[in-house]
Design an enzyme around this catalytic site. Sequence first.
Site, PDB file in Angstrom:
ATOM      1  N   ASP A  15       0.846  -1.189   0.000  1.00  0.00           N
ATOM      2  CA  ASP A  15       0.000   0.000   0.000  1.00  0.00           C
ATOM      3  C   ASP A  15       0.886   1.245   0.000  1.00  0.00           C
ATOM      4  O   ASP A  15       2.070   1.193   0.350  1.00  0.00           O
ATOM      5  CB  ASP A  15      -0.887  -0.032   1.261  1.00  0.00           C
ATOM      6  CG  ASP A  15      -1.669   1.247   1.450  1.00  0.00           C
ATOM      7  OD1 ASP A  15      -2.428   1.620   0.545  1.00  0.00           O
ATOM      8  OD2 ASP A  15      -1.494   1.889   2.497  1.00  0.00           O
ATOM      9  N   ASP A  17      -0.280   5.237   0.769  1.00  0.00           N
ATOM     10  CA  ASP A  17      -0.525   6.273   1.776  1.00  0.00           C
ATOM     11  C   ASP A  17      -0.658   5.642   3.162  1.00  0.00           C
ATOM     12  O   ASP A  17      -1.518   4.798   3.396  1.00  0.00           O
ATOM     13  CB  ASP A  17      -1.792   7.053   1.419  1.00  0.00           C
ATOM     14  CG  ASP A  17      -1.902   8.358   2.179  1.00  0.00           C
ATOM     15  OD1 ASP A  17      -0.947   8.715   2.899  1.00  0.00           O
ATOM     16  OD2 ASP A  17      -2.938   9.036   2.056  1.00  0.00           O
TER      17      ASP A  17
END
Length: 335
Positions: A15, A17
């Site tokens: 991932d 952010d």
Amino acid sequence: MALALLAHYDALLVDLDGTVFEGGRPVEGAAEGLEGRRVMYVTNNASRSPQAVADHLSEIGFSTTADQVMTSAQAACTLAAEQLGTTDAKAFVIGAESFKDLAREAGFTVVDSADDQPDVVLQGHSPDNNWVRLSEGALAIQRGATYVASNLDTTLPTERGFMVGNGSMVAAVVSATGVQPSSAGKPGAEMFRVAAERLNSERPLVVGDRLNTDIAGGIAAGYDTLCTVTGVSGHRELLSTPHRPTFIAANMRDHLEGWSAEVSTDVDAAGAGSGKVTVSVSSGESSSDATLMAAEAVAVAAPVVWQQLDRGVDIADIDIVAADDEAQRAIGAWR
């Protein structure tokens, strides 16, 4: 130095952010953890092209190419092709220009009106999505077009707070049509499956900070997962989550040896749920970094708590206590 467990996997599906960067700044330990690894960055953001994402990562110190990025818009195109059985079809896109470009690259003919009789409606976040685009999409869906959303996140995290996400805009189209879209993004498995295939990975590890998207999606895909306590999901949420990660760590670099947890007051033999349960956390290797110790404490406590929850004990009947001062400091830093 990266976490030792990363070496047991042939690729990382990561991932962005909250895991790699936060507010444009690299997350502590991310660079060291990713160095020398086969990586695919997996993001629910459908408003930026893979090249734009790669450029941003490179600017903040993560040398990245566009083929190392998997966006939910890309995954939506793949999912739409699978559902239609072809890309020799017309697509109406509610989303950014980069989403339209990806649809064209996938082989779709992008049209601008429901009157062009699109075979599929693709919807992803864009600040330019408006009533006209939503209405054209709704008309196409009412006329039989397949409906595929990039993701269903109701909110969009920003430095100012949570703004309206793609899922909230999708809800307007669902309300108008009565049709629920298929979703390509997290917490579905599609994006992770496609990302692993692109890397020819047989044993990938999903890394993320958000339990209900990153970790839930990795679990749905059948992959091991690592939750870094660097972003959205906090320590206490980890104790009761239905989305249980394989591993928990402060970040992709740091680990302290010797931490442990055990049940010191169990339910009685008459049956689960008949009494309070106390889980005692003992410290091991110490650190001046309280956030690192907090992660180690929850990493050992969570599996013990999950075991009790599976026996039928209510989370409200489980007390977490510290066996020593360092463990107390760690638990005190939980959020």
